[in-house]
Design a protein around this motif. Sequence first.
Motif, PDB file in Angstrom:
ATOM      1  N   THR A  22       1.145  -1.132   0.149  1.00  0.00           N
ATOM      2  CA  THR A  22      -0.448  -0.277  -0.397  1.00  0.00           C
ATOM      3  C   THR A  22       1.123   1.299  -0.167  1.00  0.00           C
ATOM      4  O   THR A  22       2.260   0.944   0.399  1.00  0.00           O
ATOM      5  N   PRO A  23       0.236   2.246  -0.148  1.00  0.00           N
ATOM      6  CA  PRO A  23       1.475   3.720  -0.577  1.00  0.00           C
ATOM      7  C   PRO A  23       1.482   4.005   1.073  1.00  0.00           C
ATOM      8  O   PRO A  23       2.421   4.939   0.892  1.00  0.00           O
ATOM      9  N   ASP A  24       0.536   3.648   1.635  1.00  0.00           N
ATOM     10  CA  ASP A  24       1.151   3.789   3.204  1.00  0.00           C
ATOM     11  C   ASP A  24       2.753   3.051   3.751  1.00  0.00           C
ATOM     12  O   ASP A  24       3.386   3.367   4.265  1.00  0.00           O
ATOM     13  N   ILE A  25       2.996   1.560   3.410  1.00  0.00           N
ATOM     14  CA  ILE A  25       3.437   0.724   3.705  1.00  0.00           C
ATOM     15  C   ILE A  25       4.919   1.414   2.526  1.00  0.00           C
ATOM     16  O   ILE A  25       5.992   1.742   3.639  1.00  0.00           O
ATOM     17  N   ASN A  27       5.914   4.694   1.823  1.00  0.00           N
ATOM     18  CA  ASN A  27       5.812   5.746   2.641  1.00  0.00           C
ATOM     19  C   ASN A  27       6.531   5.943   3.505  1.00  0.00           C
ATOM     20  O   ASN A  27       7.615   5.981   4.499  1.00  0.00           O
ATOM     21  N   GLU A  28       6.287   4.447   4.433  1.00  0.00           N
ATOM     22  CA  GLU A  28       6.507   3.881   5.774  1.00  0.00           C
ATOM     23  C   GLU A  28       8.063   3.424   5.165  1.00  0.00           C
ATOM     24  O   GLU A  28       9.327   4.231   6.026  1.00  0.00           O
ATOM     25  N   TYR A  31      10.549   5.812   4.143  1.00  0.00           N
ATOM     26  CA  TYR A  31      11.045   6.976   5.726  1.00  0.00           C
ATOM     27  C   TYR A  31      11.900   5.866   6.446  1.00  0.00           C
ATOM     28  O   TYR A  31      12.887   7.053   7.209  1.00  0.00           O
ATOM     29  N   SER A  64      -2.588   4.801  -5.103  1.00  0.00           N
ATOM     30  CA  SER A  64      -3.009   5.977  -4.292  1.00  0.00           C
ATOM     31  C   SER A  64      -4.411   6.252  -4.490  1.00  0.00           C
ATOM     32  O   SER A  64      -4.699   6.076  -5.498  1.00  0.00           O
TER      33      SER A  64
END
Length: 65
Positions: A22-25, A27-28, A31, A64
Amino acid sequence: MKTTTYVIRQLVEKALYIRKLTPDIENEINYELTRLGHISDVDYEALELLMSEMDAGRIQLVASP
């Protein structure tokens, strides 16, 4: 005794479990790579596994909304 947390490996495990990047994973992961400035062997191997699973079509890249 030093305890090492492999955050990237944990994020890869999450992606493998749900069979989606996912975009969240993503992005993490980005980061953590930026924050750490380096990658451990454990995290590197986890990312290699994620990429090979994606190449094999077993993990979907979710766009996204």
